[in-house]
Design an enzyme around this catalytic site. Structure first.
Site, PDB file in Angstrom:
ATOM      1  N   SER A 153      -0.028  -8.366  -0.143  1.00 34.09           N
ATOM      2  CA  SER A 153      -0.200  -9.158  -1.374  1.00 34.09           C
ATOM      3  C   SER A 153       1.139  -9.293  -2.096  1.00 34.09           C
ATOM      4  O   SER A 153       1.384 -10.267  -2.801  1.00 34.09           O
ATOM      5  CB  SER A 153      -1.214  -8.480  -2.293  1.00 34.09           C
ATOM      6  OG  SER A 153      -2.417  -8.270  -1.589  1.00 34.09           O
ATOM      7  N   ARG A 154       2.014  -8.306  -1.923  1.00 35.95           N
ATOM      8  CA  ARG A 154       3.309  -8.334  -2.623  1.00 35.95           C
ATOM      9  C   ARG A 154       4.283  -9.355  -2.026  1.00 35.95           C
ATOM     10  O   ARG A 154       5.301  -9.662  -2.642  1.00 35.95           O
ATOM     11  CB  ARG A 154       3.953  -6.947  -2.618  1.00 35.95           C
ATOM     12  CG  ARG A 154       3.279  -5.965  -3.567  1.00 35.95           C
ATOM     13  CD  ARG A 154       4.082  -4.687  -3.748  1.00 35.95           C
ATOM     14  NE  ARG A 154       3.591  -3.896  -4.866  1.00 35.95           N
ATOM     15  CZ  ARG A 154       2.778  -2.838  -4.728  1.00 35.95           C
ATOM     16  NH1 ARG A 154       2.366  -2.452  -3.538  1.00 35.95           N
ATOM     17  NH2 ARG A 154       2.378  -2.170  -5.801  1.00 35.95           N
ATOM     18  N   HIS A 183      -6.515  -8.590   4.983  1.00 38.96           N
ATOM     19  CA  HIS A 183      -7.761  -8.045   4.421  1.00 38.96           C
ATOM     20  C   HIS A 183      -8.970  -8.604   5.176  1.00 38.96           C
ATOM     21  O   HIS A 183      -9.920  -7.888   5.451  1.00 38.96           O
ATOM     22  CB  HIS A 183      -7.901  -8.431   2.943  1.00 38.96           C
ATOM     23  CG  HIS A 183      -6.889  -7.790   2.044  1.00 38.96           C
ATOM     24  ND1 HIS A 183      -5.943  -8.527   1.366  1.00 38.96           N
ATOM     25  CD2 HIS A 183      -6.689  -6.501   1.689  1.00 38.96           C
ATOM     26  CE1 HIS A 183      -5.196  -7.717   0.633  1.00 38.96           C
ATOM     27  NE2 HIS A 183      -5.624  -6.483   0.810  1.00 38.96           N
ATOM     28  N   GLN A 204      -0.896   6.488   3.764  1.00 37.96           N
ATOM     29  CA  GLN A 204      -2.171   6.485   3.039  1.00 37.96           C
ATOM     30  C   GLN A 204      -3.315   6.765   4.010  1.00 37.96           C
ATOM     31  O   GLN A 204      -4.198   7.583   3.742  1.00 37.96           O
ATOM     32  CB  GLN A 204      -2.335   5.123   2.367  1.00 37.96           C
ATOM     33  CG  GLN A 204      -3.728   4.820   1.863  1.00 37.96           C
ATOM     34  CD  GLN A 204      -3.795   3.489   1.122  1.00 37.96           C
ATOM     35  OE1 GLN A 204      -3.309   3.397   0.006  1.00 37.96           O
ATOM     36  NE2 GLN A 204      -4.383   2.462   1.688  1.00 37.96           N
ATOM     37  N   GLN A 222      -3.379  -0.111   9.014  1.00 37.71           N
ATOM     38  CA  GLN A 222      -2.264   0.689   9.535  1.00 37.71           C
ATOM     39  C   GLN A 222      -0.987   0.464   8.727  1.00 37.71           C
ATOM     40  O   GLN A 222      -0.086   1.288   8.726  1.00 37.71           O
ATOM     41  CB  GLN A 222      -2.012   0.324  11.007  1.00 37.71           C
ATOM     42  CG  GLN A 222      -0.910   1.156  11.663  1.00 37.71           C
ATOM     43  CD  GLN A 222      -0.327   0.504  12.886  1.00 37.71           C
ATOM     44  OE1 GLN A 222      -1.058  -0.092  13.679  1.00 37.71           O
ATOM     45  NE2 GLN A 222       0.983   0.595  13.060  1.00 37.71           N
ATOM     46  N   MET A 269      -7.004  -4.022  -3.470  1.00 33.97           N
ATOM     47  CA  MET A 269      -6.586  -4.309  -4.847  1.00 33.97           C
ATOM     48  C   MET A 269      -6.580  -5.826  -5.066  1.00 33.97           C
ATOM     49  O   MET A 269      -5.916  -6.334  -5.975  1.00 33.97           O
ATOM     50  CB  MET A 269      -5.206  -3.711  -5.120  1.00 33.97           C
ATOM     51  CG  MET A 269      -5.220  -2.176  -5.008  1.00 33.97           C
ATOM     52  SD  MET A 269      -3.971  -1.364  -6.006  1.00 33.97           S
ATOM     53  CE  MET A 269      -2.486  -2.028  -5.327  1.00 33.97           C
ATOM     54  N   LEU A 311      -6.525 -11.218  -1.805  1.00 31.89           N
ATOM     55  CA  LEU A 311      -6.887 -11.043  -0.396  1.00 31.89           C
ATOM     56  C   LEU A 311      -6.148 -12.040   0.502  1.00 31.89           C
ATOM     57  O   LEU A 311      -6.052 -13.220   0.182  1.00 31.89           O
ATOM     58  CB  LEU A 311      -8.397 -11.211  -0.217  1.00 31.89           C
ATOM     59  CG  LEU A 311      -9.277 -10.258  -1.042  1.00 31.89           C
ATOM     60  CD1 LEU A 311     -10.752 -10.502  -0.722  1.00 31.89           C
ATOM     61  CD2 LEU A 311      -8.917  -8.795  -0.813  1.00 31.89           C
ATOM     62  N   HIS A 312      -5.625 -11.527   1.596  1.00 31.33           N
ATOM     63  CA  HIS A 312      -4.920 -12.356   2.578  1.00 31.33           C
ATOM     64  C   HIS A 312      -5.573 -12.129   3.945  1.00 31.33           C
ATOM     65  O   HIS A 312      -6.479 -11.293   4.071  1.00 31.33           O
ATOM     66  CB  HIS A 312      -3.417 -12.037   2.570  1.00 31.33           C
ATOM     67  CG  HIS A 312      -3.107 -10.580   2.726  1.00 31.33           C
ATOM     68  ND1 HIS A 312      -3.405  -9.874   3.874  1.00 31.33           N
ATOM     69  CD2 HIS A 312      -2.550  -9.675   1.877  1.00 31.33           C
ATOM     70  CE1 HIS A 312      -3.025  -8.636   3.744  1.00 31.33           C
ATOM     71  NE2 HIS A 312      -2.517  -8.470   2.530  1.00 31.33           N
ATOM     72  N   GLN A 365      -2.274   4.440  -9.555  1.00 27.01           N
ATOM     73  CA  GLN A 365      -1.334   4.535  -8.439  1.00 27.01           C
ATOM     74  C   GLN A 365      -0.041   3.760  -8.682  1.00 27.01           C
ATOM     75  O   GLN A 365       0.737   3.553  -7.751  1.00 27.01           O
ATOM     76  CB  GLN A 365      -2.003   4.108  -7.124  1.00 27.01           C
ATOM     77  CG  GLN A 365      -2.323   2.640  -6.990  1.00 27.01           C
ATOM     78  CD  GLN A 365      -3.176   2.360  -5.754  1.00 27.01           C
ATOM     79  OE1 GLN A 365      -4.352   2.665  -5.719  1.00 27.01           O
ATOM     80  NE2 GLN A 365      -2.579   1.773  -4.725  1.00 27.01           N
TER      81      GLN A 365
END
Ligand code: PAF
Length: 282
Positions: free
Chosen positions: A186-187, A37, A153, A148, A30, A33-34, A61
């Site tokens: 990302s959060r 990712h 998910q 992981q 989404m 990117l960090h 979602q």
């Protein structure tokens, strides 16, 4: 690197990439990117000739009171990072390219979303499975890489691949952590500097529980409750921390040897929801 916004141009580009038997790995994201990712992208490259990254903040979602509007969007930066990581194609569609105003079909999930994030985020996994199906159908990858960190998910996608007969190899990337143990997300950008200092407490609590289990404690209720209280005292609000069966995603009862478990937690720190997990095999 190709950057495609429409499904048609993406399909055309994929057709070209797939010539001469070249394999394609998909890393769905989404955006924002960090390094986590980027490690999934590197993993994808080990399994395929070309890596495709999708960047789409999937409205399906997010619940009505969740952070869809404020979710970090950094497409320009993300594209630069993908280019540097030698990604072959970025698929970054607008919402209208993916969803019609009206739809007649939905995905229903049985049992696998009853616990963990499925219990606290109604509709979340239905939205994830919907977009992942769409991405699989658009990109037709040979390999798909997921982290992981979102273990529920991952397990659900694994089962869905089987049940929906997608011809895709699923690969799990390990959790990428900051030096102090916080799982990258990302959060994490939502955390204040004070919260950021507190945030690794979740992983430390999980590590403590894991250590106790490995040293022979198999009745875990008291152990977990104690760690929850400690976290609450530090300012966390607990959504859940528990042990689940890796296969069924149901709550684990008494732990048994030769079984695989997920020790997973979701907590709130201010307005930020953090998740983390450790896989345990006895
Ligand atoms: O894990 C994520 O970032 C998302 O759930 C995914 C798989 C990209 C679907 O939107």
């Amino acid at each position: 690197m190709d950057i495609c916004k429409t499904i048609d141009e993406t399909r055309e580009t994929i057709r070209k990439l797939k010539t001469e038997g070249k394999r394609i790995a998909l890393v769905p994201t989404m955006g924002a990117l960090h390094p986590g990712h980027l490690s999934l992208i590197r993993l994808g490259r080990r399994y395929a000739d070309h890596v495709v990254v999708s960047i789409f903040v999937n409205p399906a979602q997010f619940g009505p009171n969740e952070d869809f509007d404020t979710y970090p969007r950094e497409l320009e930066e993300d594209i630069k990072k993908c280019r540097k990581a030698e990604v072959s194609l970025v698929f970054a569609p607008d919402k209208d390219e993916i969803y019609d105003d009206e739809s007649f079909f939905t995905i229903r999930i049985n049992r696998m979303n009853e616990q963990m994030c499925g219990a606290s985020r109604p509709g979340f996994f239905e939205g994830v499975m919907l977009i992942v199906n769409k991405l699989f159908n658009i990109i037709t990858p040979d390999v798909a890489v997921f982290g992981q960190k979102d273990i529920q998910q991952f397990q659900m996608i694994s089962r869905m691949i089987e049940e929906f007969n997608h011809d895709i190899e699923l690969v799990m990337g390990s959790i990428h952590r900051a030096n102090d143990g916080l799982a990258l997300s990302s959060r994490n950008a939502y955390l204040s500097s004070e919260e950021r200092t507190t945030a690794p407490g979740l992983y430390r609590a999980l590590q403590y529980i894991e250590k106790q289990i490995k040293s022979g404690v198999h009745k875990t209720t008291l152990l977990i409750d104690h760690q929850k209280s400690e976290l609450e005292a530090k300012g966390f609000k607990i959504d859940y921390i528990n042990l689940f069966s890796l296969k069924t995603l149901q709550l684990a009862g008494t732990l048994q040897h030769n079984q695989k478990y997920i020790l997973a937690g979701a907590v709130w720190l201010g307005k930020t929801r953090l998740i983390d997990n450790i896989l345990i095999e006895l």
